[in-house]
Write a protein that holds these residues in place. Structure first.
Motif, short mmCIF file in Angstrom:
data_model
loop_
_atom_site.label_atom_id
_atom_site.label_comp_id
_atom_site.label_asym_id
_atom_site.label_seq_id
_atom_site.Cartn_x
_atom_site.Cartn_y
_atom_site.Cartn_z
N HIS A 38 -43.55 -52.82 17.75
CA HIS A 38 -44.59 -53.05 16.75
C HIS A 38 -43.95 -53.47 15.44
CE1 HIS A 38 -48.11 -51.69 18.94
NE2 HIS A 38 -47.51 -50.55 19.26
N THR A 78 -48.15 -61.34 22.99
CA THR A 78 -48.52 -62.16 21.83
C THR A 78 -47.35 -62.45 20.90
OG1 THR A 78 -49.22 -60.09 20.81
CG2 THR A 78 -50.94 -61.48 21.75
N PHE A 79 -46.29 -61.64 20.96
CA PHE A 79 -45.22 -61.75 19.97
C PHE A 79 -44.27 -62.92 20.23
CE2 PHE A 79 -44.76 -57.14 18.19
CZ PHE A 79 -46.04 -57.20 17.70
N GLY A 107 -50.86 -56.88 24.29
CA GLY A 107 -50.99 -56.83 22.84
C GLY A 107 -52.38 -56.34 22.45
N ASP A 110 -54.42 -55.90 16.07
CA ASP A 110 -54.64 -57.13 15.30
C ASP A 110 -53.99 -57.09 13.93
OD1 ASP A 110 -56.41 -55.18 14.48
OD2 ASP A 110 -58.11 -56.54 14.24
N GLU A 112 -51.11 -55.92 12.79
CA GLU A 112 -49.71 -56.34 12.69
C GLU A 112 -49.56 -57.85 12.90
OE1 GLU A 112 -47.31 -54.40 15.67
OE2 GLU A 112 -48.76 -54.83 17.27
N HIS A 113 -50.46 -58.43 13.67
CA HIS A 113 -50.43 -59.88 13.84
C HIS A 113 -50.79 -60.58 12.53
CE1 HIS A 113 -50.63 -58.39 17.96
NE2 HIS A 113 -50.26 -59.57 18.38
N ILE A 118 -48.79 -63.83 13.17
CA ILE A 118 -48.76 -64.02 14.61
C ILE A 118 -50.19 -64.25 15.10
CG2 ILE A 118 -48.08 -63.00 16.82
CD1 ILE A 118 -46.23 -61.11 15.18
N PHE A 120 -53.55 -64.07 17.12
CA PHE A 120 -54.11 -62.96 17.89
C PHE A 120 -55.40 -63.43 18.56
CE2 PHE A 120 -56.47 -58.86 18.28
CZ PHE A 120 -55.54 -58.18 19.04
N ARG A 126 -55.97 -63.30 25.59
CA ARG A 126 -54.72 -62.51 25.58
C ARG A 126 -54.31 -62.15 27.01
NH1 ARG A 126 -57.12 -59.49 21.54
NH2 ARG A 126 -56.92 -57.50 22.62
#
Length: 312
Positions: A38, A78-79, A107, A110, A112-113, A118, A120, A126
């Motif tokens: 994360h 997602t990363f 993932g 939302d 942290e994206h 990043i 999302f 996803r």
């Protein structure tokens, strides 16, 4: 029963803290040292020292430990793009001498994206991307040396790849899939995973999730017993009630809540709860340690190892 230490460094831990804990876990005899992947805390806000990258961290730990298994619980699809991720994990597996386990998910967070730029996508997309990434990553690793790999999907295309480098473990590192989903997750686990993990559920809920994956394995023509079944639980251990209360307060919980929804109490109490998980077919327990500065806690948790060694 395998016991592994599971950390959440995005809540506030730098590399040196994780290294100290990983070395202690190895010296004390735990089977594995895992970390979440994360970039932002979803719990109480603690911004310093900031996030650490999971695979850079594991690369460092791979060179500074000798025996303990290392991995993510779990890396979001997602990363990263699937090809470079396959390269990174294979290289870290080489660096560790074949001790990496690859936890991988779709993932979900939302925030942290948004915080780190990043994309999302919505849930359906996803999972589409996640399934294609599973296909590509395992395909790259399992392609024999000297052959080429190609894939054409809705979201990703791989053309004439040399499918290198190869991980130290052949045909690939163990792949872990986890979650609570009732349809897509069991199907993907049955198709791709070596291990299925249920995080932070009680024994009946965990048993239900295991049952769904066993049914999905059978439907796919796979022997359900070929899957490793695991659970992740918050852990808080004390020699007495005062020590337990002190440790619970340090991570923002009450002992009663941890006893109800996690693993809390003396080593004997916690071992009795672990035995309940063993009774539903759990092979591995990930002990989520939230106070990463409390090495004495890890030493006390090591008393669980002889108490659980014969559980199955």
């Amino acid at each position: 029963m395998r016991l592994r230490i599971f950390t959440e460094p995005h809540r506030g831990a730098d590399y040196s803290t994780l290294l100290t804990l990983a070395k202690a876990a190895e010296a004390l005899g735990f089977d594995g040292f895992f970390r979440s992947d994360h970039y932002l805390s979803s719990g109480p806000v603690r911004e310093l020292p900031g996030p650490t990258d999971a695979w850079i961290t594991l690369a460092g730990l791979a060179r500074e430990t000798e025996r303990i298994r290392l991995g993510t619980l779990v890396s979001p699809a997602t990363f990263r793009f699937p090809g470079p991720l396959a390269v990174s994990v294979a290289q870290v597996d080489q660096m560790s001498g074949g001790r990496i386990e690859f936890g991988f998910g779709a993932g979900w967070f939302d925030g942290e994206h948004a915080a780190y730029g990043i994309p999302f996508p919505e849930l359906r997309e996803r999972f589409e991307r996640y399934e294609e990434q599973l296909e590509i990553i395992t395909g790259l690793w399992e392609t024999p040396e000297g052959e080429r790999y190609s894939f054409a999907g809705k979201h990703y295309t791989v053309t004439d790849s040399p499918a290198l480098p190869k991980p130290a473990q052949r045909p690939r590192p163990p792949l872990l899939v986890g979650g609570f989903g009732t349809k897509r997750t069991p199907r993907l686990a049955a198709r791709f995973a070596d291990e299925f993990n249920v995080p932070f559920c009680d024994v009946p809920e965990t048993a239900e999730a295991f049952g769904r994956v066993r049914k999905a394995c059978a439907a796919a023509g796979r022997e359900p017993a070929s899957m490793v079944y695991s659970a992740a639980q918050v852990v808080c251990c004390g020699r007495d009630e005062a020590e337990l209360a002190r440790r619970a307060a340090a991570i923002g919980h009450q002992p009663a809540d941890l006893r109800r929804r996690g693993l809390a109490g003396t080593p004997v109490e916690i071992a009795e709860r672990i035995a309940e998980f063993a009774g539903i077919g759990t092979d591995t327990i990930y002990l989520q340690v939230l106070d990463l500065s409390d090495i004495d806690h890890l030493e006390l948790l090591a008393e669980l190892l002889p108490l659980t060694s014969r559980m199955s």
